[in-house]
Enzyme design. Structure first.
Site, PDB file in Angstrom:
ATOM      1  N   GLU A  95       9.032  -4.183  10.827  1.00 18.05           N
ATOM      2  CA  GLU A  95       9.284  -2.368  10.550  1.00 18.05           C
ATOM      3  C   GLU A  95       9.670  -2.094  11.298  1.00 18.05           C
ATOM      4  O   GLU A  95       8.916  -1.618  12.574  1.00 18.05           O
ATOM      5  CB  GLU A  95       8.049  -2.595   9.013  1.00 18.05           C
ATOM      6  CG  GLU A  95       8.612  -1.244   9.145  1.00 18.05           C
ATOM      7  CD  GLU A  95       7.490  -0.216   7.666  1.00 18.05           C
ATOM      8  OE1 GLU A  95       6.978  -1.244   7.481  1.00 18.05           O
ATOM      9  OE2 GLU A  95       7.937   1.251   7.291  1.00 18.05           O
ATOM     10  N   ASP A 147      -1.039  -6.369   0.127  1.00 18.89           N
ATOM     11  CA  ASP A 147      -1.443  -5.531   1.007  1.00 18.89           C
ATOM     12  C   ASP A 147      -2.978  -5.115   1.248  1.00 18.89           C
ATOM     13  O   ASP A 147      -3.082  -4.202  -0.181  1.00 18.89           O
ATOM     14  CB  ASP A 147      -0.421  -3.879   0.909  1.00 18.89           C
ATOM     15  CG  ASP A 147       0.130  -4.308   2.116  1.00 18.89           C
ATOM     16  OD1 ASP A 147       0.103  -5.263   2.943  1.00 18.89           O
ATOM     17  OD2 ASP A 147       1.310  -3.087   2.205  1.00 18.89           O
ATOM     18  N   ASP A 174       1.303  -0.636   0.430  1.00 18.80           N
ATOM     19  CA  ASP A 174      -0.157   0.035   0.431  1.00 18.80           C
ATOM     20  C   ASP A 174       1.046   1.168  -0.275  1.00 18.80           C
ATOM     21  O   ASP A 174       0.314   2.294   0.095  1.00 18.80           O
ATOM     22  CB  ASP A 174      -0.790   0.111   1.008  1.00 18.80           C
ATOM     23  CG  ASP A 174      -0.189   0.088   2.761  1.00 18.80           C
ATOM     24  OD1 ASP A 174       0.788   0.117   2.780  1.00 18.80           O
ATOM     25  OD2 ASP A 174      -1.512   0.236   3.583  1.00 18.80           O
ATOM     26  N   SER A 175       2.303   1.128   0.031  1.00 14.68           N
ATOM     27  CA  SER A 175       3.099   2.000  -0.033  1.00 14.68           C
ATOM     28  C   SER A 175       2.359   2.832  -1.472  1.00 14.68           C
ATOM     29  O   SER A 175       3.343   3.514  -2.186  1.00 14.68           O
ATOM     30  CB  SER A 175       4.266   1.948   0.124  1.00 14.68           C
ATOM     31  OG  SER A 175       4.626   0.689  -0.776  1.00 14.68           O
ATOM     32  N   LYS A 234      -1.177  -8.828   2.813  1.00 16.58           N
ATOM     33  CA  LYS A 234      -0.975  -8.444   4.018  1.00 16.58           C
ATOM     34  C   LYS A 234      -2.122  -7.804   4.732  1.00 16.58           C
ATOM     35  O   LYS A 234      -2.613  -7.067   3.998  1.00 16.58           O
ATOM     36  CB  LYS A 234       0.462  -8.267   3.739  1.00 16.58           C
ATOM     37  CG  LYS A 234       1.329  -7.662   4.755  1.00 16.58           C
ATOM     38  CD  LYS A 234       2.921  -7.033   4.881  1.00 16.58           C
ATOM     39  CE  LYS A 234       3.000  -6.050   4.434  1.00 16.58           C
ATOM     40  NZ  LYS A 234       2.532  -4.290   4.420  1.00 16.58           N
ATOM     41  N   GLU A 247      -2.011  -5.190   8.500  1.00 19.89           N
ATOM     42  CA  GLU A 247      -1.124  -4.728   9.476  1.00 19.89           C
ATOM     43  C   GLU A 247      -1.522  -4.698  11.375  1.00 19.89           C
ATOM     44  O   GLU A 247      -2.848  -4.982  11.156  1.00 19.89           O
ATOM     45  CB  GLU A 247      -0.631  -3.695   9.768  1.00 19.89           C
ATOM     46  CG  GLU A 247       0.019  -2.858   8.027  1.00 19.89           C
ATOM     47  CD  GLU A 247       0.237  -1.501   7.914  1.00 19.89           C
ATOM     48  OE1 GLU A 247       0.255  -0.790   8.918  1.00 19.89           O
ATOM     49  OE2 GLU A 247       0.793  -1.296   6.837  1.00 19.89           O
TER      50      GLU A 247
HETATM   51  O1  KIV Z   1       3.584  -0.878   1.869  1.00 21.98           O
HETATM   52  C1  KIV Z   1       4.412  -0.882   1.644  1.00 21.98           C
HETATM   53  O2  KIV Z   1       5.456  -1.750   0.724  1.00 21.98           O
HETATM   54  C2  KIV Z   1       5.092  -2.497   2.734  1.00 21.98           C
HETATM   55  C3  KIV Z   1       6.544  -3.236   3.564  1.00 21.98           C
HETATM   56  C4  KIV Z   1       7.282  -1.668   3.896  1.00 21.98           C
HETATM   57  C5  KIV Z   1       6.804  -3.980   4.062  1.00 21.98           C
HETATM   58  O3  KIV Z   1       4.365  -2.886   3.696  1.00 21.98           O
END
Ligand code: KIV
Length: 294
Positions: free
Chosen positions: A191, A92, A53-54, A122, A124
Site C-alpha cells: 500500500e 483484517d 479494518d477500513s 491479514k 500489517e
Molecule cells: O482495511 C482495508 O481496507 C485494507 C485495504 C486497503 C488493503 O487493508
C-alpha cells in the site's frame, strides 16, 4: 480434488492466488463489509474479498482504523461469510489484536476463522511480524501480509504518507517483503509505495503481491468498496478510481422519497393493500363502528 461451489464455479483458495501469479493472471480483490455488497462482489467474480479494518472509517464513521474492535470485525465478517461462495475470504486483524503477544493474537485469529469464517487473516507489518506469521501457519491459519503505508501505524508514520521514497526507506521495504515472503504469507498487500519499488518487490518475491496505490505491476489490485462506488465523504486519494457515484444516486433517491412523502404521493393506491372484494362491504361497515381501544 478441487472444491466447487453450488453453481460449479471453482472455489478460490490461497493456492489459486499462487497459481495466478505463476500464470501472470491479475488477481482482483475488493473489500466488503456486509451481505449485499459481498454477494455482488462474489457474483462478479472478484477473487479475494477482504473484510478490511477500513470498516472503521467507511462504515462506522471513525477517523482512523484504530478504534475498530475484534467484536465489530467479527460481526461484519459473519455477514460477508453468508454471502461469499467463490472468493477467498480474508479478514483484517484490527489494531491491538496482534500487538500484545503471540497467544492473544493466535486466539483472535482462531476466532476469525471459527466465528467469522475467514480463510486467511491479514496483519500489517514487516520483519517484526515473522514470528507471529510462523505461529499462525503452525496453527493452520493462512496469513496475508501488508507493508508500505500501513494505516494502523498512522501515529508512528506521522500521517498517511507514501512510504519507500528514500534509499533507506526502500531498503527497509525490500527487507520486509523478503522476510514475509520467506515466512510463507499467502499474499502481500503493498500500500502507498512508489510504482518502481512495488514492481521490484513483485518480480523478486514468490508471494502474489496485491497493490493499492502501488502501481500496475503488482500481481493483483485491491480497492475499498466505498471508494470504488463513490460512497465516501472526503476527496479520494490519487490511486482511487471511482467506477460509479453511488453516493450521489442514493442522495437523489432519498430526496425524491422525502418529497413524495411530503406531497402524499407515496405510497400510491397501487402500493397499498386492500380488503378482499367479497368481505369488503361487511368489514367496512364493522370498521366504521369501531373505536381504537373501545
Ligand atoms: O482495511 C482495508 O481496507 C485494507 C485495504 C486497503 C488493503 O487493508
Amino acid at each position: 480434488m478441487s472444491i466447487t461451489t453450488g453453481d460449479f464455479r471453482q472455489k478460490v483458495t490461497v493456492h489459486t492466488l499462487a497459481d495466478k501469479k505463476h500464470k501472470h493472471e491479475p488477481i482482483v480483490c475488493l473489500t466488503a463489509y456486509d451481505y449485499a455488497t459481498a454477494r455482488l462482489a462474489d457474483e462478479a467474480g472478484v477473487e479475494l474479498i477482504l473484510v478490511g479494518d477500513s470498516l472503521a472509517q467507511v462504515v462506522l464513521g471513525y477517523d482512523s482504523t484504530l478504534p475498530v474492535t475484534v467484536e465489530e470485525m467479527l460481526h461484519h465478517s459473519r455477514a460477508v461469510r453468508r454471502a461469499v461462495r467463490q472468493a477467498l475470504l480474508v479478514v483484517d486483524m484490527p489494531f491491538g489484536s496482534y500487538h500484545t503477544g503471540l497467544n492473544a493474537a493466535l486466539e483472535y485469529a482462531t476466532r476469525f476463522v471459527k466465528e467469522g469464517g475467514a480463510e486467511a487473516v491479514k496483519i500489517e507489518g514487516g520483519v517484526s511480524r515473522v514470528e507471529l506469521i510462523r505461529a499462525m501457519l503452525d496453527a493452520e491459519i493462512p496469513v496475508v501480509g501488508h507493508i508500505g503505508l500501513t494505516p494502523q501505524s498512522v501515529h508512528r508514520m506521522g500521517g498517511y504518507k507514501v512510504q519507500g521514497k528514500t534509499v533507506e526507506a526502500m531498503d527497509s521495504l525490500l527487507r520486509d517483503a523478503a522476510a514475509l515472503d520467506a515466512a510463507g504469507v499467502s499474499a502481500l498487500v503493498l500500500e502507498g509505495i512508489p510504482r518502481e519499488v512495488a514492481a521490484r518487490i513483485t518480480s523478486e518475491v514468490a508471494t502474489p503481491t496485491i497493490g493499492i496505490g502501488a502501481g500496475p505491476e503488482c500481481d493483483g489490485q485491491i480497492l475499498v468498496f466505498h471508494d470504488l462506488a463513490g460512497l465516501t465523504f472526503h476527496p479520494a486519494a490519487k490511486f482511487v478510481r471511482r467506477y460509479c457515484n453511488a453516493g450521489e444516486q442514493i442522495s437523489t433517491a432519498i430526496t425524491s422519497y422525502r418529497d413524495d412523502v411530503r406531497r402524499r404521493e407515496f405510497p400510491s393506491d397501487a402500493e397499498s393493500y386492500h380488503l378482499p372484494r367479497e368481505v369488503q362491504a361487511g368489514v367496512l361497515n364493522e370498521l366504521s363502528k369501531r373505536k381504537i381501544g373501545g
